[in-house]
Design an enzyme around this catalytic site. Structure first.
Site, PDB file in Angstrom:
ATOM      1  N   LYS A  26      16.843 -27.313  37.604  1.00 47.22           N
ATOM      2  CA  LYS A  26      16.007 -27.389  38.797  1.00 47.22           C
ATOM      3  C   LYS A  26      14.870 -28.363  38.540  1.00 47.22           C
ATOM      4  O   LYS A  26      13.870 -28.014  37.921  1.00 47.22           O
ATOM      5  CB  LYS A  26      15.433 -26.018  39.179  1.00 47.22           C
ATOM      6  CG  LYS A  26      14.788 -26.031  40.583  1.00 47.22           C
ATOM      7  CD  LYS A  26      13.952 -24.794  40.846  1.00 47.22           C
ATOM      8  CE  LYS A  26      12.544 -24.946  40.306  1.00 47.22           C
ATOM      9  NZ  LYS A  26      11.780 -26.034  41.003  1.00 47.22           N
ATOM     10  N   GLU A  85       7.400 -25.868  26.971  1.00 48.37           N
ATOM     11  CA  GLU A  85       6.285 -26.783  26.750  1.00 48.37           C
ATOM     12  C   GLU A  85       5.315 -26.588  27.903  1.00 48.37           C
ATOM     13  O   GLU A  85       5.654 -26.844  29.063  1.00 48.37           O
ATOM     14  CB  GLU A  85       6.718 -28.248  26.680  1.00 48.37           C
ATOM     15  CG  GLU A  85       5.557 -29.136  26.254  1.00 48.37           C
ATOM     16  CD  GLU A  85       5.726 -30.590  26.595  1.00 48.37           C
ATOM     17  OE1 GLU A  85       4.995 -31.070  27.480  1.00 48.37           O
ATOM     18  OE2 GLU A  85       6.594 -31.228  25.975  1.00 48.37           O
ATOM     19  N   CYS A 108       1.363 -34.320  29.705  1.00 41.98           N
ATOM     20  CA  CYS A 108       1.044 -33.122  28.927  1.00 41.98           C
ATOM     21  C   CYS A 108       0.328 -33.452  27.620  1.00 41.98           C
ATOM     22  O   CYS A 108      -0.494 -32.669  27.149  1.00 41.98           O
ATOM     23  CB  CYS A 108       2.316 -32.339  28.627  1.00 41.98           C
ATOM     24  SG  CYS A 108       3.151 -31.705  30.096  1.00 41.98           S
ATOM     25  N   GLU A 153      -7.444 -27.379  31.757  1.00 44.87           N
ATOM     26  CA  GLU A 153      -6.678 -28.619  31.866  1.00 44.87           C
ATOM     27  C   GLU A 153      -6.881 -29.230  33.252  1.00 44.87           C
ATOM     28  O   GLU A 153      -6.678 -28.575  34.275  1.00 44.87           O
ATOM     29  CB  GLU A 153      -5.193 -28.346  31.633  1.00 44.87           C
ATOM     30  CG  GLU A 153      -4.334 -29.593  31.643  1.00 44.87           C
ATOM     31  CD  GLU A 153      -2.872 -29.289  31.371  1.00 44.87           C
ATOM     32  OE1 GLU A 153      -2.206 -30.125  30.731  1.00 44.87           O
ATOM     33  OE2 GLU A 153      -2.394 -28.211  31.794  1.00 44.87           O
TER      34      GLU A 153
END
Length: 534
Positions: free
Chosen positions: A198, A271, A305, A403
């Site tokens: 997906k 991750e 990331c 973040e």
């Protein structure tokens, strides 16, 4: 050093380029036909970040479509697992060649869907070519049966076998739509698994393009399939049918996937988020470190990331470094262009622009100083935001430890190495870090003390990421499991030990008492230890 962020326009290109000619209706139709969905499925329209205009009309999968995809995948996987590794290798190497030959198509798709610059998109092309070649040529070594030391030397023949998990579910994000889609599917496929994936709806076309090329390279029908839809709708069915979960995304979502995988007793590799630090030591080459900071903080508009959001600079070089960093940042060309003429592209989604804006505005309202950037650029397109450097950032500001995932970095000074390491590690995350020093041994020593799955010395992130023979992944809230290297393919396998005992085992032979046999085995164990046998 300029501090009034209202008077610093960034060099720009013209607004709103037309879609590239390569993105023809025929191409888009062919790609969207690869979605596993019913013929009369509902459809969703994606928009180009550069302009906000409609880009593609994509069918939306239902949970029933996910079930059907897994049924087809399980049937196809049995034949695929029996396919010799050499044949799988040839398919991956043909895929490698097709990616390079048709890269302009991929670059156009990534830019149109994601808004990144062409140079950032090209890094994804090189990444996937390297990944395909690596696993094509290394898989046999990693997967072939291996002899292991038996329980009794010469009498126990022990073999370690590797079997595919079955059907691997890959949930991939929008920020690196080719690297995160194809990059995680390649080793799973090479290990003999089928994949049901997906991708994020916003960048589904790029993932579907990779699938289309893999089919052209010779991958059998049903072995790699894609469904499109919201995670809240499709996630439970994907989890219920998976034999292994590979997820890249937020820490909050990763925690839920880990809990659900634990309930099902299947493996998962995750991750997740990061708040990555860069440390500039007092002996760093300032000009190179400043150039490295630009490369660390602003690729793909900071939507990476492993990009850096926290900069720690030794007091003795702080002012010189900041001046050099700000100067380079203010020279960056921000804009939209389907060529290599700009340095920083657009954010991808309105929600990401909202997060970036809120983080910067909150910091400024609480006393942070803007050294560069600090504002959205609607004159360029709906989702552009200037590369931004902040100082005087304190712990009461949202972006201090949350973040941002945008082109924003905060700069801090430190007195000594111990303080730098302590502050770099003062986060629940642990994905990537960067250390700068003229002394390589010193830089590596500091790197080894940073709590992160990958640490780069005199580089931003590409050195560790590009070292594909080495594992890549996060510590703490940045996830679990690893991609790349041997770990990146073996995680998609089940280990089986086959031990064949010959002649005599551990039970006593006929007419030998248990006491006598215990004495014999005790003596044998002492001999093995004395002769150095492990």
């Amino acid at each position: 050093m300029v501090t009034d962020h209202a008077i610093r326009p960034t060099t720009t290109t013209t607004r709103g380029p037309a879609l590239p000619a390569s993105l023809t209706p025929a191409l888009l139709t062919r790609l969207t036909a690869r979605v596993s969905a019913a013929a009369d499925a509902e459809r969703v329209t994606t928009n180009s970040p550069y302009t906000g205009v409609p880009l593609a009309d994509i069918p939306v999968s239902t949970p029933a479509d996910v079930e059907d995809a897994h049924t087809r995948a399980r049937a196809a996987q049995k034949t695929w697992a029996a396919t010799p590794i050499e044949k799988r290798k040839r398919i991956l190497l043909r895929f490698h060649d097709l990616v390079l030959a048709r890269q302009d198509e991929a670059l156009d798709l990534m830019q149109a869907e994601n808004g990144k610059t062409r140079r950032d998109a090209f890094l994804e092309v090189t990444d996937i070519a390297i990944t395909a070649r690596y696993y094509a040529r290394k898989a046999a070594r990693y997967l072939n049966p291996k002899r292991r030391r038996g329980a009794i030397p010469l009498l126990t023949h022990t073999t370690e076998l590797r079997h595919p998990k079955g059907v691997v579910t890959v949930i991939s994000p929008w920020n690196y739509p080719l690297s995160m889609a194809a990059g995680d599917a390649i080793p799973a496929l090479m290990a003999g698994n089928a994949v049901v994936q997906k991708p994020d709806t916003q960048t589904a076309l790029t993932a579907l393009w990779a699938l289309d090329l893999m089919r052209e390279a010779g991958l059998p029908d049903g072995v790699w399939q894609m469904v499109v839809g919201r995670g809240t709708s499709l996630g439970p069915t994907l989890m219920d049918n998976a034999d292994y979960m590979m997820f890249t995304g937020s820490t909050a979502s990763g925690r839920k996937i880990a809990r659900d995988a634990g309930e099902r007793l299947i493996g998962a590799s995750l991750e997740l988020g990061g708040k990555n630090p860069m440390i500039v030591l007092d002996d760093a080459d300032i000009e190179k470190a400043a150039e490295g900071a630009v490369a660390a903080c602003f690729p793909s508009a900071g939507q990476l990331c492993v990009s850096v959001e926290r900069l720690y600079v030794a007091e003795s070089v702080h002012d010189a470094f900041v001046a050099a960093f700000v100067a380079r940042t203010e020279k960056l060309k921000l804009g939209a262009a389907y060529d290599y003429g700009v340095d920083v592209g657009s954010l991808t989604t309105p929600s990401q622009l909202k997060t970036v804006t809120e983080h910067v505005d909150d910091a400024v309202a609480k006393g942070a100083t803007v050294l560069a950037g600090g504002r959205a650029r609607p004159d360029l397109g709906p989702l552009f935001y200037e590369p931004t450097i902040l100082t005087d950032v304190t712990s009461d500001m949202t972006l201090y430890d949350h973040e941002t995932f945008g082109p924003v970095v905060s700069v801090h000074s430190f007195r000594d190495v111990e303080e730098a390491i302590e502050r770099a590690n003062a986060t629940p995350y642990g994905l990537n870090a960067s250390v700068w020093s003229r002394n390589g041994a010193r830089g590596r020593a500091v790197a080894a003390r940073v709590h992160a799955g990958t640490v780069n010395v005199n580089e931003a992130f590409a050195a560790a990421w590009g070292s594909i023979d080495a594992p890549m992944g996060g510590m703490g809230d940045s996830g679990l499991g690893r991609r790349h290297g041997v770990d990146g393919i073996l995680k998609y396998t089940e280990t089986q030990t086959v031990a064949h005992q010959r002649l005599q085992g551990f039970t006593p032979p006929a007419r030998v008492s248990p006491e006598t046999w215990a004495t014999v085995l005790t003596g044998a164990l002492k001999v093995l230890k004395a002769t150095g046998v492990r």
